[in-house]
Design a protein around this motif. Structure first.
Motif, PDB file in Angstrom:
ATOM      1  N   THR A 104       0.932  -1.189  -0.037  1.00 12.23           N
ATOM      2  CA  THR A 104       0.031   0.100  -0.018  1.00 12.23           C
ATOM      3  C   THR A 104       0.946   1.365   0.018  1.00 12.23           C
ATOM      4  O   THR A 104       1.761   1.391   0.941  1.00 12.23           O
ATOM      5  N   PRO A 106       1.829   5.481  -0.013  1.00 12.49           N
ATOM      6  CA  PRO A 106       1.604   6.443   0.694  1.00 12.49           C
ATOM      7  C   PRO A 106       0.178   7.122   0.287  1.00 12.49           C
ATOM      8  O   PRO A 106      -0.703   7.852   1.019  1.00 12.49           O
ATOM      9  N   TRP A 107       0.014   7.148  -0.944  1.00 18.61           N
ATOM     10  CA  TRP A 107      -1.302   8.042  -1.420  1.00 18.61           C
ATOM     11  C   TRP A 107      -2.467   6.866  -1.490  1.00 18.61           C
ATOM     12  O   TRP A 107      -3.501   7.230  -2.110  1.00 18.61           O
ATOM     13  N   GLY A 108      -2.092   5.603  -1.036  1.00 17.65           N
ATOM     14  CA  GLY A 108      -3.626   4.583  -0.840  1.00 17.65           C
ATOM     15  C   GLY A 108      -3.425   3.613  -1.985  1.00 17.65           C
ATOM     16  O   GLY A 108      -4.200   2.698  -1.768  1.00 17.65           O
ATOM     17  N   ASN A 109      -2.869   3.611  -3.026  1.00 19.92           N
ATOM     18  CA  ASN A 109      -3.109   2.662  -4.192  1.00 19.92           C
ATOM     19  C   ASN A 109      -2.186   1.511  -3.546  1.00 19.92           C
ATOM     20  O   ASN A 109      -1.148   1.521  -2.989  1.00 19.92           O
ATOM     21  N   ARG A 110      -2.922   0.260  -3.962  1.00 19.70           N
ATOM     22  CA  ARG A 110      -2.216  -0.955  -3.611  1.00 19.70           C
ATOM     23  C   ARG A 110      -1.534  -1.304  -4.886  1.00 19.70           C
ATOM     24  O   ARG A 110      -2.075  -1.370  -5.934  1.00 19.70           O
ATOM     25  N   SER A 111      -0.185  -1.431  -4.701  1.00 15.63           N
ATOM     26  CA  SER A 111       0.949  -1.879  -5.923  1.00 15.63           C
ATOM     27  C   SER A 111       1.646  -2.970  -5.871  1.00 15.63           C
ATOM     28  O   SER A 111       2.157  -3.338  -4.883  1.00 15.63           O
ATOM     29  N   ALA A 128      -6.801   3.255  -4.496  1.00 16.89           N
ATOM     30  CA  ALA A 128      -7.178   3.397  -3.049  1.00 16.89           C
ATOM     31  C   ALA A 128      -8.790   3.784  -3.275  1.00 16.89           C
ATOM     32  O   ALA A 128      -9.258   4.305  -4.019  1.00 16.89           O
ATOM     33  N   ALA A 129      -9.304   3.169  -2.093  1.00 17.38           N
ATOM     34  CA  ALA A 129     -10.969   3.410  -1.969  1.00 17.38           C
ATOM     35  C   ALA A 129     -11.244   4.785  -1.935  1.00 17.38           C
ATOM     36  O   ALA A 129     -10.530   5.259  -0.926  1.00 17.38           O
ATOM     37  N   ARG A 130     -11.957   5.306  -2.595  1.00 15.94           N
ATOM     38  CA  ARG A 130     -12.307   6.738  -2.487  1.00 15.94           C
ATOM     39  C   ARG A 130     -13.606   7.022  -1.474  1.00 15.94           C
ATOM     40  O   ARG A 130     -14.549   6.236  -1.335  1.00 15.94           O
ATOM     41  N   PRO A 131     -13.359   7.800  -0.475  1.00 12.65           N
ATOM     42  CA  PRO A 131     -14.354   8.103   0.459  1.00 12.65           C
ATOM     43  C   PRO A 131     -15.594   8.840  -0.221  1.00 12.65           C
ATOM     44  O   PRO A 131     -15.464   9.301  -1.343  1.00 12.65           O
TER      45      PRO A 131
END
Length: 134
Positions: A104, A106-111, A128-131
């Protein structure tokens, strides 16, 4: 360029000494079949972009010596996928060179970062899941 002209980013082209090997790798890794134009050129088309793979014999058509196969040290080829962890499990048996397992960022994407058979960096990522905004 005039203000009325448009520019569309349509593809990235990889130059390789072994087109068939690289096409096979990307077909397996992405699940996307290639369209072959000649034995020296194939494309993997997705709804948003195209990955073109061309043999070294095509380079002189542009400019002799302008591109060298297996010599990329600055570009990462990226594919958005639904589930990077599931893809990692599917690739583990035949991808020899993972740079990093699912991480994961720092900007949230799983890579998932790996190298293709020519040593090019390839990143598969799940956004990344967006709120949800009320």
């Amino acid at each position: 360029m005039h203000a009325t002209e448009t520019t569309d980013f349509v593809s990235v082209r990889i130059i390789t000494d072994d087109v068939a090997r690289l096409v096979d790798f990307y077909e397996k890794a992405t699940g996307t079949p290639a369209t072959w134009a000649t034995e020296d050129f194939a494309e993997l088309r997705t709804p948003t972009a195209t990955l073109a793979i061309a043999g070294t014999r095509t380079v002189p058509l542009f400019a002799p010596g302008s591109a060298r196969p297996a010599d990329n040290h600055s570009v990462i080829i990226e594919f958005r996928v639904d589930d990077v962890d599931r893809l990692h499990n599917a690739l583990t048996d035949w991808v020899p060179d993972f740079v990093s397992g699912p991480t994961t960022m720092p900007w949230g994407n799983r890579s998932l970062l790996l190298r293709d058979p020519d040593g090019n960096l390839v990143n598969f990522f799940t956004p990344a899941a967006r709120p949800q905004v009320n």
